[in-house]
Design a protein around this motif. Structure first.
Motif, short mmCIF file in Angstrom:
data_model
loop_
_atom_site.label_atom_id
_atom_site.label_comp_id
_atom_site.label_asym_id
_atom_site.label_seq_id
_atom_site.Cartn_x
_atom_site.Cartn_y
_atom_site.Cartn_z
N LEU D 170 0.88 -1.13 0.01
CA LEU D 170 0.02 0.16 -0.03
C LEU D 170 0.95 1.26 0.03
O LEU D 170 1.77 1.46 0.89
N LYS D 171 0.69 2.43 -1.14
CA LYS D 171 1.21 3.62 -1.00
C LYS D 171 0.33 4.40 -0.12
O LYS D 171 -0.64 4.76 -0.58
N HIS D 172 0.64 4.80 1.02
CA HIS D 172 -0.32 5.31 1.74
C HIS D 172 -0.09 6.89 1.72
O HIS D 172 1.17 7.52 2.05
N GLU D 173 -0.97 7.43 0.78
CA GLU D 173 -0.80 8.94 1.08
C GLU D 173 -2.07 9.69 1.13
O GLU D 173 -2.18 11.01 0.68
N ASP D 174 -2.95 9.18 2.02
CA ASP D 174 -4.20 10.11 2.28
C ASP D 174 -3.86 11.12 3.13
O ASP D 174 -2.73 10.50 4.03
N PHE D 175 -4.65 12.00 3.21
CA PHE D 175 -4.22 13.07 4.15
C PHE D 175 -5.13 13.90 4.74
O PHE D 175 -5.80 14.32 3.75
N PRO D 176 -5.37 14.09 5.99
CA PRO D 176 -4.50 13.62 6.96
C PRO D 176 -4.60 11.99 7.02
O PRO D 176 -5.92 11.76 6.80
N GLY D 177 -3.91 11.23 7.38
CA GLY D 177 -4.10 9.63 7.06
C GLY D 177 -3.23 8.85 8.09
O GLY D 177 -3.32 7.63 7.92
N MET D 178 -2.89 9.39 9.28
CA MET D 178 -2.40 8.61 10.19
C MET D 178 -2.99 7.86 11.05
O MET D 178 -2.83 6.66 11.12
N ARG D 179 -4.51 8.21 11.14
CA ARG D 179 -5.29 7.16 11.77
C ARG D 179 -5.62 6.01 10.90
O ARG D 179 -5.69 4.95 11.44
N LYS D 180 -5.70 6.44 9.77
CA LYS D 180 -5.78 5.43 8.64
C LYS D 180 -4.82 4.21 8.71
O LYS D 180 -5.15 3.02 8.52
N LEU D 181 -3.58 4.63 8.72
CA LEU D 181 -2.54 3.81 8.73
C LEU D 181 -2.58 3.02 9.89
O LEU D 181 -2.58 1.68 9.79
N SER D 182 -2.80 3.55 11.11
CA SER D 182 -2.87 2.73 12.27
C SER D 182 -4.13 1.94 12.30
O SER D 182 -3.89 0.49 12.45
N GLU D 183 -5.16 2.00 11.66
CA GLU D 183 -6.49 1.21 11.44
C GLU D 183 -5.88 0.06 10.63
O GLU D 183 -6.47 -1.07 10.85
N VAL D 184 -5.32 0.25 9.61
CA VAL D 184 -4.74 -0.65 8.63
C VAL D 184 -4.15 -1.76 9.25
O VAL D 184 -4.26 -2.94 9.42
N ARG D 185 -3.24 -1.24 10.27
CA ARG D 185 -2.32 -2.21 10.96
C ARG D 185 -3.08 -2.94 12.01
O ARG D 185 -2.98 -4.17 12.45
N GLU D 186 -3.78 -1.99 12.77
CA GLU D 186 -4.44 -2.77 13.78
C GLU D 186 -5.44 -3.68 13.49
O GLU D 186 -5.95 -4.92 13.92
N GLN D 187 -6.38 -3.25 12.48
CA GLN D 187 -7.51 -4.47 12.32
C GLN D 187 -6.99 -5.48 11.55
O GLN D 187 -7.60 -6.49 11.47
N LEU D 199 3.89 1.51 2.30
CA LEU D 199 5.09 2.56 2.43
C LEU D 199 4.44 3.99 2.21
O LEU D 199 3.04 3.99 1.67
N VAL D 200 4.99 5.13 2.86
CA VAL D 200 4.22 6.32 2.79
C VAL D 200 4.83 7.37 1.82
O VAL D 200 5.85 7.31 1.40
N GLY D 201 3.93 7.99 1.37
CA GLY D 201 3.94 8.97 0.49
C GLY D 201 3.90 10.63 0.96
O GLY D 201 4.43 10.65 2.04
N ASN D 202 3.27 11.42 0.38
CA ASN D 202 2.99 12.87 0.63
C ASN D 202 4.58 13.39 0.98
O ASN D 202 4.45 14.39 1.99
N GLY D 203 5.55 13.17 0.15
CA GLY D 203 6.68 13.78 0.40
C GLY D 203 7.44 13.28 1.61
O GLY D 203 8.43 13.90 1.85
N GLY D 204 6.85 12.38 2.56
CA GLY D 204 7.46 11.99 3.70
C GLY D 204 7.14 13.12 4.62
O GLY D 204 8.08 12.90 5.93
N LEU D 205 6.18 13.95 4.53
CA LEU D 205 5.95 15.12 5.77
C LEU D 205 5.74 14.42 7.23
O LEU D 205 6.04 15.14 7.97
N PHE D 206 5.19 13.27 7.20
CA PHE D 206 5.00 12.57 8.54
C PHE D 206 5.67 11.49 8.69
O PHE D 206 5.25 10.51 9.49
N LEU D 207 6.79 11.09 8.14
CA LEU D 207 7.71 9.94 7.86
C LEU D 207 7.91 9.37 9.47
O LEU D 207 7.63 8.33 9.63
#
Lengths: 312, 312, 312, 312
Positions: D170-187, D199-207
């Motif tokens: 998954l290229k994760h670059e929804d924004f804001p998207g950190m909750r989504k990333l956690s949900e993908v992992r946790e669920q 792997l994350v996108g958005n230029g790495g702003l929240f890497l």
């Protein structure tokens, strides 16, 4: 013999031509021919090929040239053919436009790229392309914000008309857009500005109202193009009530085909039933009719034909 | 006497009621009464007040309560009245819903707030509100993505039906949305799910097709509500062809009123011409008709009346 | 004593003030006071209350007046207070603006209503409101297309400056928008136009770059307003490198708070941890922090404080 | 020798590779080579070519193949190369994907076509393509709603993981998207589901935050890829504070490059200044840097280099 280019005085029906495929999704060039003949038989003034409803973004470059060549050759000097050249890259727009004109096209139609936000940006986009194409290639502006997301204001349209003599036509399909059509006409006249051709889109849903507001005809698709042709002729002859009576007979089906997305599948299926093409296939991802859709369409066609028979 | 609530078996025409103002923009309560009477005389089954086309976001809180009280009192037990309660704050939704029900409303209509992006978010939004309102307040889901920007999938609709008995009605106005309507009906039946009432919006542009796909009626406005009423009755009696013939007589004007934005001004002007309200004023910022718009509307009304006279 | 109005020469930090609630969602007026004091202690130049981040659309009319009254009284003549008045109805904008000014506000901030598509529409919207408010109420234009969906071009901004002396300030938060900021400054200077105040939003994410391009300060929120204040002062004194060094210390947290939607919850939580308010509650529907969010925020605050200690 | 495909265990930095042009807009294949070498020298784990930031929609079909061939040959077996295959037509997606794999690509990246509105539609789109490509072609889902307008919910992502073994990343670059990333992992973990690479996108702003929430690395561009590489390695080794300290040194410039649209021009200009490519040309219509932009970028680079020197 030199083919006629579109100009400020163009009017009538420029049919937005479908691109026929076989049931497996290949180009169906025999159907391209039969569809071209069908449109000509129904009396269209001109053609617009490779537009959004012509599934242009789903063709390969070779297919694009093949379709263009096939239609231009088939039509010959019988009608002007406008070629849709909208693309993410200006280089592509330039290349396709010049090829099209070399092969006998009457002009090009261009929608703005996505993400243009302000009047300055929209103007600059068209100005850049107009300079690339030069004054000899007539341009039809496509104002279709529902699809492009770009809003073209009346003042931008006028500034383009003022600055670029090659801007000769507007495909008006903002929705709701009748106020805008009137403003284009009125502000243009008030300012003694060059009057360009305005042809309406949106499936023709408001064709009678738009003709009365100063449109010169339609640039749209509909599986019964003969109605569009006849309505435009009647308005042109001042027979407004007759024109609108005729339009209203077809309105239930025309409204049905107006549905974004699935409308293309409905149009192709109707063209198939009328014998104009062999397959109603739309390239994937794209709308597909199910049994309910087919029955519903069949019923509407049947109702139309019954009504036409009553009136005959 | 207990007023009737909306339920899974509600059907017919729930008119989206306009909110009348004076020419200076104040509430016109006498016109509120006359418009209420007009709708009842034309045979509507129920009312939906304070929706988007009722200019609810432009009313003060006091005006909101005044309009609600006035209509509920005027209608009395003659028809169920659904109250639009969509708002940015859940506290407001809860407060207005409970006040409405206390005063005799038949249920509430709720559109999702903006910026809900996924099925989970849409479901959670409605689930939260449904819990706040409790099982005694019937909810009509408003699925109107063209205005809200929120897309409600069939699976979310079904999950809401499964989890909340108070979800009894869907105002279906996704566009194009006929496939979705069929899916709601078919997937619901296949799963042995509770069948809810589905009323269609979008000005009724596809009312005949939607009735044939399983709609129970319309929840929409149109300045000739008697047609909507009659068409729904004819479909209900299985007289489908007659129903659609009648619908098509009004289709040219209905299509005209369908235009987003200016459609409200056209509807109010028509209601004024029919004597139902005293002023066609729409609160600012809002659409205003100019001379061309007025003449165009007048011509379409005249054409309709001529056609009705021919058929009489 | 007459409170000072905002003007073309306003500069510094106008803090976008949060609206504090109790944990059950009621207005928390004691926290309103303590937050006001907090902002003043941190050195802000002015306040902007009842903006989007002040949850204005979720307040009742009475709450709106209560919050406004409370802040205006608490601040007194110590700082100018701008009131956000954006609303679907012009009548509401007019009423709230006049009440605010009567009670001592320094001016009003106005975002365009949704669905304005072209330059003409945006201009006409503001022109109508400016005439309603009259020349004595200073207006701050809020250019925030990410939220409103409305794009305000540089030429519209300039036309408003030319035609309405009360337009004295621009809240610049188009994104990316640095080019636009420069164009406003450069085209304005080239045309000998009145120079208005430009304060930047977007959480201040590009504050140093924007100050160098001609911004006069910031109108934004951030839970460490003292940094915004100090950075603006340093730039004002020509100490650009120092200013940016300081900014960069806070950038990791500022970037975190920049996240749309959840950013408000993060900001309120941080303000709570700093003792400025008692509850971080955001009205529903709205963002809520879970355990992961809380730990993540805590870690970023800890890292900031460690770094500040190192630098002290 | 068989090249390595991407898989569920892929991690590190997959650089979104720019496509270099000459100053006149032609492909610059020597710069393609030098840029490829530059990325490899900086330690990237893999490449993603022909993405949006690679200006893929502006390449001709022949250019697309030329670039792909050139990079694949240059990289050889030194690193996996993912090819962006997003396109309006499924036939094109299939053709390009198969050609890419035949020539040694490690997998394909696919964003959804525009106008998918609901979970069902998004799932069906990917399901159709996954079946066309078959189980042997690894797919990276690109979740980038800011650009595509399509929202992919966590449940759709999970359903795709369940149904298609070829969905490995998954290229994760929804924004804001950190909750989504956690949900993908946790669920995913809660359900005992196959764990895919994120792997994350958005230029790495929240890497840093995203690595702590379970990301496996970054798939993004940034003109200093060595930082991304080093940060991912440090996180991988549990040296979180060091990792974030390093990240923060580059954050001011990274945030600058994060600006949508103009960010690509800034990135190419920086790559040019670093000697990786010969021209910073972006194909038209596209962003162009003016003098102010150039000076601003230069100052930020200078500040970064000064800081790096201090730390060295």
């Amino acid at each position: 013999m030199t083919p006629t280019k579109i100009s400020e005085t163009s009017k009538g029906v420029y049919i937005i031509a479908a691109t026929p495929f076989t049931d497996s999704g290949e180009l169906d060039l025999e159907s391209t021919d039969s569809l071209t003949d069908f449109y000509l038989e129904k009396g269209v003034t001109g053609f617009t090929i490779l537009g959004m409803m012509g599934e242009a973004p789903k063709l390969t470059e070779a297919e694009t040239l093949t379709v263009m060549d096939r239609v231009l050759k088939r039509v010959g000097t019988r009608a002007p053919v406008v070629v849709g050249v909208s693309h993410a890259s200006n280089r592509h727009v330039e290349r396709l436009s010049k090829t099209a004109m070399d092969q006998g096209a009457a002009g090009v139609m261009l929608a703005p790229v996505a993400n243009l936000k302000t009047d300055e940006q929209v103007f600059n986009y068209y100005a850049t392309v107009a300079k690339l194409l030069g004054p000899e290639i007539p341009i039809c502006l496509q104002d279709f914000p529902q699809s492009t997301g770009v809003h073209m204001s009346v003042s931008v349209i006028h500034k383009l008309i003022d600055d670029f003599s090659q801007v000769v036509m507007l495909k008006h399909e903002d929705f709701p857009g009748m106020r805008k059509l009137s403003e284009v006409r009125e502000q243009s006249m008030a300012a003694g500005r060059r009057r360009i051709s305005v042809l309406v889109g949106n499936g023709g849903l408001f064709l009678p109202q738009e003709m009365l507001r100063g449109a010169d005809g339609a640039m749209t698709g509909f599986a019964y193009p003969e109605m569009l042709v006849q309505v435009c002729k009647l308005f042109d002859g001042g027979r407004n009530e007759e024109a609108e009576d005729l339009f209203n007979v077809y309105l239930p089906l025309l409204r049905h085909e107006f549905q974004y997305g699935i409308g293309l599948a409905l149009r192709k299926e109707t063209l198939k039933r009328r014998g104009a093409i062999r397959s109603a296939y739309v390239r994937r991802p794209g709308p597909m009719l199910n049994g309910t859709d087919m029955a519903e369409l069949g019923r509407l066609i049947q109702r139309l034909e019954r009504r036409l028979a009553e009136l005959a």
